[in-house]
Design a protein around this motif. Structure first.
Motif, PDB file in Angstrom:
ATOM      1  N   LEU A  40       7.590  -4.438   6.812  1.00 61.02           N
ATOM      2  CA  LEU A  40       6.803  -3.515   5.738  1.00 61.02           C
ATOM      3  C   LEU A  40       6.452  -4.360   4.499  1.00 61.02           C
ATOM      4  N   PRO A  41       5.409  -4.259   4.005  1.00 68.34           N
ATOM      5  CA  PRO A  41       5.240  -5.054   2.560  1.00 68.34           C
ATOM      6  C   PRO A  41       5.917  -4.608   1.485  1.00 68.34           C
ATOM      7  N   ASP A  42       6.226  -5.275   0.589  1.00 64.05           N
ATOM      8  CA  ASP A  42       7.022  -5.039  -0.429  1.00 64.05           C
ATOM      9  C   ASP A  42       6.229  -3.824  -1.390  1.00 64.05           C
ATOM     10  N   PHE A  43       5.082  -3.711  -1.513  1.00 64.05           N
ATOM     11  CA  PHE A  43       4.235  -2.668  -2.027  1.00 64.05           C
ATOM     12  C   PHE A  43       4.567  -1.313  -1.450  1.00 64.05           C
ATOM     13  N   PHE A  44       5.181  -1.398  -0.202  1.00 64.08           N
ATOM     14  CA  PHE A  44       5.652  -0.073   0.195  1.00 64.08           C
ATOM     15  C   PHE A  44       6.591   0.756  -0.602  1.00 64.08           C
ATOM     16  N   THR A  45       7.362  -0.026  -1.270  1.00 63.02           N
ATOM     17  CA  THR A  45       8.144   0.654  -2.268  1.00 63.02           C
ATOM     18  C   THR A  45       7.889   1.568  -3.369  1.00 63.02           C
ATOM     19  N   SER A  46       6.290   1.427  -3.547  1.00 63.42           N
ATOM     20  CA  SER A  46       5.880   2.245  -4.515  1.00 63.42           C
ATOM     21  C   SER A  46       5.544   3.456  -4.101  1.00 63.42           C
TER      22      SER A  46
ATOM     23  N   MET B  43      12.447  -5.450  14.450  1.00 66.25           N
ATOM     24  CA  MET B  43      13.693  -5.824  14.928  1.00 66.25           C
ATOM     25  C   MET B  43      14.899  -5.504  14.074  1.00 66.25           C
ATOM     26  N   SER B  44      14.730  -5.122  12.807  1.00 63.11           N
ATOM     27  CA  SER B  44      15.622  -4.501  11.799  1.00 63.11           C
ATOM     28  C   SER B  44      14.806  -3.464  11.195  1.00 63.11           C
ATOM     29  N   PHE B  45      15.972  -2.506  10.633  1.00 62.31           N
ATOM     30  CA  PHE B  45      15.248  -1.442   9.954  1.00 62.31           C
ATOM     31  C   PHE B  45      14.682  -2.122   8.602  1.00 62.31           C
ATOM     32  N   PRO B  46      13.235  -1.816   8.325  1.00 58.96           N
ATOM     33  CA  PRO B  46      12.558  -2.312   7.355  1.00 58.96           C
ATOM     34  C   PRO B  46      12.996  -1.942   5.926  1.00 58.96           C
ATOM     35  N   ALA B  47      13.785  -2.852   5.161  1.00 58.41           N
ATOM     36  CA  ALA B  47      14.251  -2.656   3.883  1.00 58.41           C
ATOM     37  C   ALA B  47      13.492  -1.839   2.969  1.00 58.41           C
ATOM     38  N   PRO B  48      12.184  -1.847   2.810  1.00 65.39           N
ATOM     39  CA  PRO B  48      11.482  -1.081   1.943  1.00 65.39           C
ATOM     40  C   PRO B  48      11.620   0.313   2.100  1.00 65.39           C
ATOM     41  N   ILE B  49      11.913   0.700   3.266  1.00 67.20           N
ATOM     42  CA  ILE B  49      12.154   2.417   3.455  1.00 67.20           C
ATOM     43  C   ILE B  49      13.146   2.623   2.401  1.00 67.20           C
ATOM     44  N   PHE B  50      14.178   1.824   2.431  1.00 71.51           N
ATOM     45  CA  PHE B  50      15.361   2.491   1.622  1.00 71.51           C
ATOM     46  C   PHE B  50      15.149   2.701   0.234  1.00 71.51           C
ATOM     47  N   TYR B  51      14.036   2.244  -0.169  1.00 77.76           N
ATOM     48  CA  TYR B  51      13.609   2.811  -1.684  1.00 77.76           C
ATOM     49  C   TYR B  51      12.853   4.048  -1.930  1.00 77.76           C
TER      50      TYR B  51
END
Length: 194
Positions: A78-84, A99-107
């Protein structure tokens, strides 16, 4: 008579738990239909079955999204803008190539519902602890090898689907007991060590 009582009790408990799960009643739009709309007035977008390799940059202007469907694509991140998307409550990211849990989701601290089933995710990392409003996690049919202990802090969760990976009885017992107020789904355990 006793069997009917137990069955009735199970149905009652199940209906109470299901009634506590978030309900997605949003009207979804296709991205092509809202290109000229005021982005502040669009709350749900459906990008499923779009053969996406990445999330389109145009999505970034819809800051008030509450629900997003990304199902059945070929996304690996997921792109960085997803955190917005801080208002996002419902995220459907099933049937992709993560392949891994997308980090932006955690924001996205307002997320209540995540379906990230049928990917290739191998772990639930420590970042999951940020999702303090999460009520529903479907991580069915992934390749889970580990779950960070921080996951236990999400005691508000009501439903977790771990099916699709076979775990040891100890693993199943540990995570089922860690969430006594949730429905936790597992496939029957194996005699393997994990």
């Amino acid at each position: 008579m006793r069997k009917f009582f137990v069955l009735g009790l199970m149905i009652l408990i199940g209906s109470v738990i299901w009634s506590q799960l978030p309900k997605d009643n949003y009207h979804y739009y296709l991205l092509s239909d809202v290109q000229h709309a005021n982005p502040d007035t669009i709350f749900a977008i459906d990008l499923s079955k779009s053969k996406l390799l990445e999330v389109p940059q145009e999505l970034s202007k819809f800051k008030n999204l509450k629900a997003l469907r990304l199902s059945k694509n070929k996304l690996t991140q997921l792109p960085d803008f997803f955190t917005s998307f801080t208002s996002l409550q419902f995220l459907y990211a099933d049937k992709n190539k993560f392949m891994s849990f997308p980090a932006p989701i955690f924001y996205l601290e307002n997320l209540e519902y995540i379906d990230i089933s049928r990917n290739q995710i191998d772990a639930i990392p420590v970042g999951i602890k940020n999702l303090t409003k999460l009520l529903y996690l479907d991580i069915w049919d992934n390749r889970l090898l580990s779950i960070d202990n921080a996951f236990i802090s999400l005691q508000q969760i009501k439903f977790i689907d771990f099916r699709g990976t076979t775990f040891s009885p100890e693993f199943v017992d540990r995570w089922t007991q860690s969430f006594p107020n949730a429905t936790v789904k597992f496939d029957p355990p194996c005699s393997c060590i994990k």
